[in-house]
Design a protein around this motif. Structure first.
Motif, PDB file in Angstrom:
ATOM      1  N   GLN A  37      17.328 -44.284 -11.246  1.00 29.94           N
ATOM      2  CA  GLN A  37      16.688 -45.470 -10.685  1.00 29.94           C
ATOM      3  C   GLN A  37      17.337 -45.836  -9.351  1.00 29.94           C
ATOM      4  OE1 GLN A  37      15.643 -48.654 -13.561  1.00 29.94           O
ATOM      5  NE2 GLN A  37      16.713 -47.380 -15.084  1.00 29.94           N
ATOM      6  N   GLU A  38      16.539 -46.474  -8.505  1.00 30.79           N
ATOM      7  CA  GLU A  38      17.005 -46.903  -7.190  1.00 30.79           C
ATOM      8  C   GLU A  38      16.588 -48.353  -6.958  1.00 30.79           C
ATOM      9  OE1 GLU A  38      15.987 -46.086  -2.436  1.00 30.79           O
ATOM     10  OE2 GLU A  38      15.186 -44.770  -4.000  1.00 30.79           O
ATOM     11  N   VAL A  39      17.533 -49.206  -6.620  1.00 34.98           N
ATOM     12  CA  VAL A  39      17.209 -50.557  -6.167  1.00 34.98           C
ATOM     13  C   VAL A  39      17.622 -50.651  -4.707  1.00 34.98           C
ATOM     14  CG1 VAL A  39      17.323 -51.665  -8.417  1.00 34.98           C
ATOM     15  CG2 VAL A  39      19.409 -51.441  -7.071  1.00 34.98           C
ATOM     16  N   GLY A  40      16.799 -51.267  -3.893  1.00 32.54           N
ATOM     17  CA  GLY A  40      17.079 -51.294  -2.471  1.00 32.54           C
ATOM     18  C   GLY A  40      16.652 -52.591  -1.820  1.00 32.54           C
ATOM     19  N   LEU A  41      17.168 -52.802  -0.632  1.00 22.96           N
ATOM     20  CA  LEU A  41      16.787 -53.950   0.184  1.00 22.96           C
ATOM     21  C   LEU A  41      16.711 -53.492   1.631  1.00 22.96           C
ATOM     22  CD1 LEU A  41      16.190 -56.991   0.396  1.00 22.96           C
ATOM     23  CD2 LEU A  41      18.640 -57.325   0.797  1.00 22.96           C
ATOM     24  N   SER A  42      15.555 -53.711   2.260  1.00 24.48           N
ATOM     25  CA  SER A  42      15.358 -53.342   3.655  1.00 24.48           C
ATOM     26  C   SER A  42      14.867 -54.547   4.428  1.00 24.48           C
ATOM     27  CB  SER A  42      14.333 -52.206   3.786  1.00 24.48           C
ATOM     28  OG  SER A  42      14.789 -51.034   3.149  1.00 24.48           O
ATOM     29  N   ALA A  43      15.139 -54.540   5.725  1.00 20.59           N
ATOM     30  CA  ALA A  43      14.677 -55.612   6.603  1.00 20.59           C
ATOM     31  C   ALA A  43      14.341 -55.012   7.957  1.00 20.59           C
ATOM     32  CB  ALA A  43      15.735 -56.706   6.743  1.00 20.59           C
ATOM     33  N   GLY A  44      13.341 -55.579   8.616  1.00 17.44           N
ATOM     34  CA  GLY A  44      12.941 -55.084   9.925  1.00 17.44           C
ATOM     35  C   GLY A  44      12.200 -56.144  10.698  1.00 17.44           C
ATOM     36  N   TYR A  45      11.542 -55.714  11.779  1.00 16.78           N
ATOM     37  CA  TYR A  45      10.817 -56.650  12.637  1.00 16.78           C
ATOM     38  C   TYR A  45       9.452 -56.073  12.958  1.00 16.78           C
ATOM     39  CZ  TYR A  45      10.228 -60.457  15.929  1.00 16.78           C
ATOM     40  OH  TYR A  45       9.788 -61.597  16.557  1.00 16.78           O
ATOM     41  N   LEU A  46       8.405 -56.833  12.637  1.00 15.05           N
ATOM     42  CA  LEU A  46       7.025 -56.407  12.829  1.00 15.05           C
ATOM     43  C   LEU A  46       6.637 -56.495  14.303  1.00 15.05           C
ATOM     44  CD1 LEU A  46       5.056 -55.616  10.486  1.00 15.05           C
ATOM     45  CD2 LEU A  46       3.980 -57.845  10.821  1.00 15.05           C
ATOM     46  N   LEU A  47       6.082 -55.395  14.822  1.00 16.77           N
ATOM     47  CA  LEU A  47       5.657 -55.318  16.224  1.00 16.77           C
ATOM     48  C   LEU A  47       4.169 -54.985  16.264  1.00 16.77           C
ATOM     49  CD1 LEU A  47       8.690 -53.181  17.386  1.00 16.77           C
ATOM     50  CD2 LEU A  47       8.375 -55.624  17.802  1.00 16.77           C
ATOM     51  N   PRO A  48       3.330 -55.803  16.931  1.00 15.75           N
ATOM     52  CA  PRO A  48       1.880 -55.681  16.805  1.00 15.75           C
ATOM     53  C   PRO A  48       1.291 -54.501  17.562  1.00 15.75           C
ATOM     54  CG  PRO A  48       2.426 -57.382  18.397  1.00 15.75           C
ATOM     55  CD  PRO A  48       3.730 -56.930  17.795  1.00 15.75           C
ATOM     56  N   HIS A  49       0.136 -54.009  17.034  1.00 19.86           N
ATOM     57  CA  HIS A  49      -0.696 -53.011  17.712  1.00 19.86           C
ATOM     58  C   HIS A  49      -2.095 -53.586  17.870  1.00 19.86           C
ATOM     59  CE1 HIS A  49       2.246 -49.852  17.593  1.00 19.86           C
ATOM     60  NE2 HIS A  49       2.314 -49.867  16.276  1.00 19.86           N
ATOM     61  N   ARG A  50      -2.595 -53.653  19.081  1.00 23.75           N
ATOM     62  CA  ARG A  50      -3.974 -54.069  19.322  1.00 23.75           C
ATOM     63  C   ARG A  50      -4.796 -52.809  19.550  1.00 23.75           C
ATOM     64  NH1 ARG A  50      -2.613 -58.971  23.610  1.00 23.75           N
ATOM     65  NH2 ARG A  50      -1.279 -60.174  22.209  1.00 23.75           N
ATOM     66  N   LEU A  51      -5.468 -52.339  18.507  1.00 18.30           N
ATOM     67  CA  LEU A  51      -6.133 -51.039  18.550  1.00 18.30           C
ATOM     68  C   LEU A  51      -7.487 -51.072  19.255  1.00 18.30           C
ATOM     69  CD1 LEU A  51      -5.269 -49.659  14.997  1.00 18.30           C
ATOM     70  CD2 LEU A  51      -4.021 -49.382  17.152  1.00 18.30           C
ATOM     71  N   THR A  52      -8.106 -52.244  19.335  1.00 21.87           N
ATOM     72  CA  THR A  52      -9.383 -52.376  20.032  1.00 21.87           C
ATOM     73  C   THR A  52      -9.348 -53.627  20.904  1.00 21.87           C
ATOM     74  OG1 THR A  52     -10.507 -53.763  18.395  1.00 21.87           O
ATOM     75  CG2 THR A  52     -10.513 -51.385  18.002  1.00 21.87           C
ATOM     76  N   GLU A  53     -10.378 -53.817  21.732  1.00 20.25           N
ATOM     77  CA  GLU A  53     -10.458 -55.006  22.570  1.00 20.25           C
ATOM     78  C   GLU A  53     -10.654 -56.268  21.741  1.00 20.25           C
ATOM     79  OE1 GLU A  53     -13.511 -54.465  25.448  1.00 20.25           O
ATOM     80  OE2 GLU A  53     -12.419 -52.911  26.573  1.00 20.25           O
ATOM     81  N   ASP A  54     -11.190 -56.110  20.538  1.00 20.10           N
ATOM     82  CA  ASP A  54     -11.403 -57.272  19.669  1.00 20.10           C
ATOM     83  C   ASP A  54     -10.130 -57.738  18.980  1.00 20.10           C
ATOM     84  OD1 ASP A  54     -14.148 -57.358  20.229  1.00 20.10           O
ATOM     85  OD2 ASP A  54     -14.556 -55.821  18.712  1.00 20.10           O
ATOM     86  N   HIS A  55      -9.097 -56.902  18.981  1.00 16.53           N
ATOM     87  CA  HIS A  55      -7.807 -57.330  18.433  1.00 16.53           C
ATOM     88  C   HIS A  55      -7.068 -58.114  19.518  1.00 16.53           C
ATOM     89  CE1 HIS A  55      -8.671 -54.003  15.594  1.00 16.53           C
ATOM     90  NE2 HIS A  55      -7.960 -54.722  14.756  1.00 16.53           N
ATOM     91  N   THR A  56      -7.005 -59.417  19.344  1.00 14.27           N
ATOM     92  CA  THR A  56      -6.387 -60.280  20.363  1.00 14.27           C
ATOM     93  C   THR A  56      -5.115 -60.963  19.896  1.00 14.27           C
ATOM     94  OG1 THR A  56      -7.795 -62.128  19.672  1.00 14.27           O
ATOM     95  CG2 THR A  56      -8.619 -60.713  21.453  1.00 14.27           C
ATOM     96  N   THR A  57      -4.887 -61.032  18.590  1.00  9.76           N
ATOM     97  CA  THR A  57      -3.737 -61.750  18.064  1.00  9.76           C
ATOM     98  C   THR A  57      -2.460 -60.918  18.197  1.00  9.76           C
ATOM     99  OG1 THR A  57      -5.112 -62.921  16.479  1.00  9.76           O
ATOM    100  CG2 THR A  57      -2.758 -62.897  16.043  1.00  9.76           C
ATOM    101  N   LYS A  58      -1.415 -61.544  18.688  1.00 14.04           N
ATOM    102  CA  LYS A  58      -0.121 -60.873  18.814  1.00 14.04           C
ATOM    103  C   LYS A  58       0.784 -61.361  17.684  1.00 14.04           C
ATOM    104  CE  LYS A  58       3.714 -60.077  22.015  1.00 14.04           C
ATOM    105  NZ  LYS A  58       4.353 -60.470  23.298  1.00 14.04           N
ATOM    106  N   GLN A  59       0.529 -60.862  16.468  1.00 17.54           N
ATOM    107  CA  GLN A  59       1.347 -61.277  15.333  1.00 17.54           C
ATOM    108  C   GLN A  59       2.640 -60.472  15.311  1.00 17.54           C
ATOM    109  OE1 GLN A  59      -0.797 -58.900  14.972  1.00 17.54           O
ATOM    110  NE2 GLN A  59       0.047 -57.468  13.509  1.00 17.54           N
ATOM    111  N   GLN A  60       3.758 -61.135  15.118  1.00 12.39           N
ATOM    112  CA  GLN A  60       5.037 -60.438  15.006  1.00 12.39           C
ATOM    113  C   GLN A  60       6.029 -61.332  14.271  1.00 12.39           C
ATOM    114  OE1 GLN A  60       5.783 -59.905  19.270  1.00 12.39           O
ATOM    115  NE2 GLN A  60       7.466 -61.343  19.129  1.00 12.39           N
ATOM    116  N   GLY A  61       7.104 -60.711  13.761  1.00 12.63           N
ATOM    117  CA  GLY A  61       8.111 -61.483  13.054  1.00 12.63           C
ATOM    118  C   GLY A  61       8.938 -60.628  12.122  1.00 12.63           C
ATOM    119  N   PRO A  62       9.981 -61.212  11.517  1.00 11.42           N
ATOM    120  CA  PRO A  62      10.866 -60.462  10.621  1.00 11.42           C
ATOM    121  C   PRO A  62      10.212 -60.197   9.269  1.00 11.42           C
ATOM    122  CG  PRO A  62      11.522 -62.767  10.715  1.00 11.42           C
ATOM    123  CD  PRO A  62      10.421 -62.606  11.725  1.00 11.42           C
ATOM    124  N   ALA A  63      10.636 -59.090   8.640  1.00  9.49           N
ATOM    125  CA  ALA A  63      10.131 -58.705   7.322  1.00  9.49           C
ATOM    126  C   ALA A  63      11.298 -58.323   6.425  1.00  9.49           C
ATOM    127  CB  ALA A  63       9.157 -57.536   7.437  1.00  9.49           C
TER     128      ALA A  63
END
Length: 201
Positions: A37-63
């Motif tokens: 068995q494996e128990v783990g804890l990870s943390a990172g930072y979300l960086l947005p991708h706007r794949l089309t012109e309709d994607h306008t929101t710049k969501q980002q933050g820690p995870a």
């Protein structure tokens, strides 16, 4: 963002050099078998991708992602791809800091394939997906519901500092959408570089 990837590159290169300089002794080599068995804890930072012109929101933050897994196979294969399969589950918490300060939480069944040809340094691939709730729903043009699904796919590297403990670095691609249950449903896409640790028993 470039600084994050440079730091990950330096860490990975250092671990590879350490692996070539000194191989693990039999006593220190990680020994993972069926049922480990494996128990783990990870943390990172979300960086947005706007794949089309309709994607306008710049969501980002820690995870933050606590997880549990169990190994279900002995090593398979006889070459560089020799590895083991693990299954398990993970919680994911994201604090969205843009465009508004809000939150998201989900639960994802998960599968991982870890390459075991090297002693302490072990690359892996992972896939996960499951329900995800966020109060961004209805507040941004890409999402119309609070209940969504999150899908992730990525790769990482585990370095065993002992035969039971490892540090991890990696990258995931995140997709959040409501699977077409309500429109609009453009979805949110992002990269997530992360680091963490695991304990095996």
């Amino acid at each position: 963002m470039p600084l994050i990837f440079r730091a990950l590159f330096v860490l990975i290169a250092g671990l590879l050099m350490a692996e070539t300089v000194a191989h693990a002794s039999d006593e220190d080599r990680p020994h993972i078998t069926i049922g480990t068995q494996e128990v783990g804890l990870s943390a990172g930072y979300l960086l947005p991708h706007r794949l089309t012109e309709d994607h306008t929101t710049k969501q980002q933050g820690p995870a933050v992602m606590p997880s549990w897994m169990i190994t279900i196979t002995d090593p398979v294969g006889n070459s560089w791809y020799r590895g083991q399969v693990s299954i398990g589950a993970e919680m994911v918490y994201i604090q969205f800091q843009e465009p508004i300060l809000t939150h998201g939480i989900g639960f994802t069944p998960k599968i991982k394939y870890m390459f075991v040809a090297l002693d302490r340094f072990r690359p892996y691939m992972e896939f996960a997906g499951g329900p995800f709730w966020t109060d961004l729903g209805g507040k941004i043009p890409e999402e119309s519901t609070q209940f969504n699904f999150v899908l992730t796919a990525g790769f990482g590297f585990s370095y065993f500092i002992t035969k039971q403990a490892a540090i991890n670095v990696g990258y995931r691609f995140h997709h959040i959408s409501n699977a077409g249950t309500k429109y609009p449903n453009l979805g949110l896409n992002a990269s997530l570089p992360f680091g963490g640790f695991s304990f095996f028993f």
